[in-house]
Design a protein around this motif. Structure first.
Motif, PDB file in Angstrom:
ATOM      1  N   ILE A 116       0.878  -1.178   0.000  1.00 37.96           N
ATOM      2  CA  ILE A 116       0.000   0.000   0.000  1.00 37.96           C
ATOM      3  C   ILE A 116       0.912   1.224   0.000  1.00 37.96           C
ATOM      4  N   GLU A 117       1.106   1.820  -1.162  1.00 39.02           N
ATOM      5  CA  GLU A 117       2.197   2.767  -1.353  1.00 39.02           C
ATOM      6  C   GLU A 117       1.983   4.129  -0.695  1.00 39.02           C
ATOM      7  N   PHE A 121      -7.844 -11.836 -16.091  1.00 36.58           N
ATOM      8  CA  PHE A 121      -9.261 -11.489 -15.902  1.00 36.58           C
ATOM      9  C   PHE A 121      -9.731 -10.534 -17.002  1.00 36.58           C
ATOM     10  N   ASP A 122      -8.851  -9.636 -17.430  1.00 36.45           N
ATOM     11  CA  ASP A 122      -9.206  -8.728 -18.519  1.00 36.45           C
ATOM     12  C   ASP A 122      -9.466  -9.521 -19.802  1.00 36.45           C
ATOM     13  N   GLN A 123      -8.622 -10.516 -20.040  1.00 33.46           N
ATOM     14  CA  GLN A 123      -8.783 -11.376 -21.217  1.00 33.46           C
ATOM     15  C   GLN A 123     -10.120 -12.117 -21.175  1.00 33.46           C
ATOM     16  N   LEU A 124     -10.575 -12.467 -19.956  1.00 35.64           N
ATOM     17  CA  LEU A 124     -11.840 -13.186 -19.797  1.00 35.64           C
ATOM     18  C   LEU A 124     -13.044 -12.242 -19.789  1.00 35.64           C
ATOM     19  N   GLY A 125     -12.779 -10.948 -19.772  1.00 31.44           N
ATOM     20  CA  GLY A 125     -13.874  -9.983 -19.744  1.00 31.44           C
ATOM     21  C   GLY A 125     -14.465  -9.786 -18.356  1.00 31.44           C
ATOM     22  N   ILE A 126     -13.697 -10.104 -17.307  1.00 28.16           N
ATOM     23  CA  ILE A 126     -14.180  -9.938 -15.931  1.00 28.16           C
ATOM     24  C   ILE A 126     -13.583  -8.655 -15.361  1.00 28.16           C
ATOM     25  N   PRO A 127     -14.425  -7.676 -14.973  1.00 28.69           N
ATOM     26  CA  PRO A 127     -13.880  -6.453 -14.358  1.00 28.69           C
ATOM     27  C   PRO A 127     -13.347  -6.769 -12.965  1.00 28.69           C
ATOM     28  N   ALA A 128     -12.042  -6.653 -12.779  1.00 27.03           N
ATOM     29  CA  ALA A 128     -11.417  -7.081 -11.524  1.00 27.03           C
ATOM     30  C   ALA A 128     -10.680  -5.928 -10.856  1.00 27.03           C
ATOM     31  N   ARG A 129     -10.801  -5.867  -9.533  1.00 25.13           N
ATOM     32  CA  ARG A 129     -10.019  -4.946  -8.717  1.00 25.13           C
ATOM     33  C   ARG A 129      -9.345  -5.742  -7.614  1.00 25.13           C
ATOM     34  N   PHE A 130      -8.393  -5.106  -6.939  1.00 25.88           N
ATOM     35  CA  PHE A 130      -7.610  -5.828  -5.932  1.00 25.88           C
ATOM     36  C   PHE A 130      -7.643  -5.071  -4.600  1.00 25.88           C
ATOM     37  N   LEU A 131      -7.724  -5.820  -3.521  1.00 21.96           N
ATOM     38  CA  LEU A 131      -7.664  -5.258  -2.171  1.00 21.96           C
ATOM     39  C   LEU A 131      -6.595  -6.012  -1.381  1.00 21.96           C
ATOM     40  N   PRO A 132      -5.540  -5.371  -0.877  1.00 17.01           N
ATOM     41  CA  PRO A 132      -5.315  -3.933  -0.936  1.00 17.01           C
ATOM     42  C   PRO A 132      -4.841  -3.501  -2.313  1.00 17.01           C
TER      43      PRO A 132
END
Length: 414
Positions: free
Chosen positions: A30-31, A186-197
Motif C-alpha cells: 500500500i504505497e 481477468f481482462d482477457q476473460l472480460g471480468i472487471p477485476a479490482r484488488f484489495l489492498p
C-alpha cells in the motif's frame, strides 16, 4: 469426490511470529500508507530486522516506543500519540492513510487505539485518514496481521454507484508481478477485476451487493466477514498455488460471471502449459518425499494440496493455526481425507514428527535449527509468505522452494 479432510482441534503452546510481521509486506504493497506501531523496543527490532530497510530510506513504518515515563504513568499516552502523529504527518505530507498498530505490552493493550484513530482522523481531516488494528501476538498469529489490517479498511470503503454491474474483488496482498498477471488474465476473460489492498488509494475501492469476492490468501476470515456485512458475496475456490490450484481458482471466478469454459481454456492454455512444464522438472526431486507442516501461516492445507496433487509428495501431517472451513472447504475436498491439526500443541507435534522422521519439515524459524540439529531437513514457512508463489508463472518457483532443502540434504549426505 472424497469426503473433506477432518479438522482435529489440538490447542496448546504455539511457536509463530506475531501479527506485526504483516507490516513487512503490507508497507510495500500500500504505497501511500504508513504503519505506526505503538509498542516496545522489541517490536521496533522485529519490524526493522524483518523488513531490512535502512533508516535513511524513509520507510513507511515506524514504532512509537513506550519509554520509562509512559510506563510510570507520568505522561498521558493519548497526548503522546497525538504529538507523535502530528509530527509524523508534518514531516511526511505524502501519507494519505495512517495505521495505528497495537502490540502486546499490557500498557498498549490498555490504550483505546480505535478512539485515538477516530480523534486523529478528525484532527487531520482532508489530509490523512487514520485507522487502527492490532498486531498483538496474544490476539493474532503471523499472517493475521494482514487480516486485521484489511478488515479495518472494509468499513471505510465507498459503496458502488447505483446500477453498477457486478465486478470481481480479489482480496489478499499479492506481489505486484503476480497481481499484474492475474489482472491481464481477468481482462482477457472480460471480468472487471479490482484488488484489495490496492497499491494506492486503498480507501477508494467500492464494495457492495454487486461485489464478488475471490480470496487470494486463506488467512482472511475477518476481512471476508466484514465484506459480507457490506453485501459482497464470496466465491469459494482452492487457492492459486500450482497449475491446477490456479486453474480451479480462475474457473471459479469465471463461473461466477457466466464465462464459458471454452473461453477460460483458451485464456489459460499457454500459461498452464508453462506451469506444468516447470513442475515436471521438480517432480522427480519431490515426488515420493514425506513432508510435514507445523502450524505457521495458515497456508499449510493449500501447500499440502499442491505438493500431494501436483508433485506426488506424501503428506505426513498438516498443522495449521486456524482452519476456517468457509474459506478452506474446497482445499479440504482435495486432500483425500488427510486430517488437519488445528492450533497444534507444539510439544505434542514435535513428538509425532520426531517419530515419523519426514524428509522435509515446514516450520517456523524457532523450530528449524533444533530440528536440523536432529538430522531433519527443514523449510522456513515464512519464506513461503514473503515469496511470490501464486499463479501459473510462479508454480515452478514454488516447487523449487521445497526442492532446495532436499537438494541440500542430498549434497551433505555422507
Amino acid at each position: 469426490m472424497t469426503a473433506p479432510s477432518p479438522v482435529i482441534r489440538d490447542p496448546g503452546q504455539r511457536a509463530v511470529f506475531c501479527g506485526l510481521t504483516g507490516i513487512v509486506w503490507l508497507h510495500r504493497k500500500i504505497e501511500d500508507a504508513f504503519f505506526l506501531v505503538v509498542g516496545s523496543r522489541t517490536c521496533a527490532h522485529l519490524i526493522q530486522s524483518a523488513a531490512g530497510v535502512m533508516i535513511f530510506a524513509e520507510p513507511r513504518f515506524a514504532t512509537a516506543i513506550l519509554e520509562e515515563r509512559d510506563l510510570a504513568g507520568m505522561a498521558d499516552a493519548q497526548e503522546e500519540i497525538d504529538r507523535v502523529v502530528a509530527r509524523l504527518i508534518e514531516r511526511r505530507p505524502d501519507i494519505r492513510l495512517l495505521f495505528l498498530v497495537g502490540s502486546c505490552p499490557s500498557e498498549v493493550i490498555k490504550l483505546d487505539l480505535a478512539k485515538a484513530a477516530e480523534r486523529l482522523s478528525r484532527a487531520h481531516a482532508g489530509r490523512t485518514r487514520v485507522l487502527s488494528w492490532s498486531g498483538s501476538g496474544i490476539e493474532t498469529t503471523f499472517t493475521q496481521g494482514e487480516d486485521a489490517c484489511l478488515a479495518s479498511l472494509v468499513p471505510e470503503l465507498p459503496a458502488p454507484l447505483a446500477g453498477a454491474s457486478p465486478d470481481l474483488l480479489v482480496v489478499g496482498a499479492l506481489a505486484d508481478v503476480v497481481e499484474d498477471q492475474f489482472a491481464r488474465l481477468f481482462d482477457q476473460l472480460g471480468i472487471p477485476a479490482r484488488f484489495l489492498p490496492s497499491r494506492r488509494a486503498a480507501l477508494e475501492t467500492p464494495v457492495g451487493a454487486n461485489t464478488r469476492v475471490l480470496l487470494a490468501q486463506p488467512f482472511l476470515s475477518d476481512t471476508l466477514t466484514a465484506l459480507e456485512r457490506r453485501g459482497a458475496r464470496h466465491i469459494p475456490a482452492p487457492f492459486p498455488l500450482g497449475a491446477e490450484g490456479t486453474t480451479a481458482w480462475i474457473r471459479a471466478a469465471a463461473r461466477a460471471f457466466g464465462i464459458a469454459s471454452e473461453v477460460v481454456d483458451g485464456a489459460i492454455e499457454l500459461p498452464r502449459a508453462r506451469a506444468h512444464k516447470a513442475l515436471a522438472r521438480q517432480r522427480t526431486r519431490i515426488g515420493g518425499q514425506r513432508v510435514a507442516f507445523f502450524p505457521d501461516s495458515q497456508l499449510e492445507p493449500s501447500l499440502a494440496r499442491f505438493l500431494k496433487e501436483e508433485l506426488n509428495a506424501q503428506i505426513v501431517e498438516i498443522g495449521t493455526p486456524y482452519c476456517d472451513r468457509r474459506i478452506l472447504g474446497p482445499e479440504l475436498q482435495r486432500l483425500d481425507g488427510l486430517p488437519i491439526h488445528e492450533g497444534n500443541d507444539v510439544n505434542r507435534q514435535l513428538d509425532r514428527v520426531r517419530a515419523a522422521r519426514p524428509d522435509l519439515t515446514v516450520c517456523g524459524l524457532g523450530l528449524a535449527n533444533p530440528l536440523e540439529a536432529e538430522g531433519l531437513s527443514t523449510k522456513w514457512a515464512i519464506e513461503l509468505v514473503f515469496s511470490p508463489i501464486q499463479g501459473f508463472e510462479q508454480a515452478g518457483d514454488l516447487a523449487e522452494l521445497f526442492a532446495r532443502p532436499l537438494a541440500r540434504r542430498d549434497r551433505l549426505a555422507v
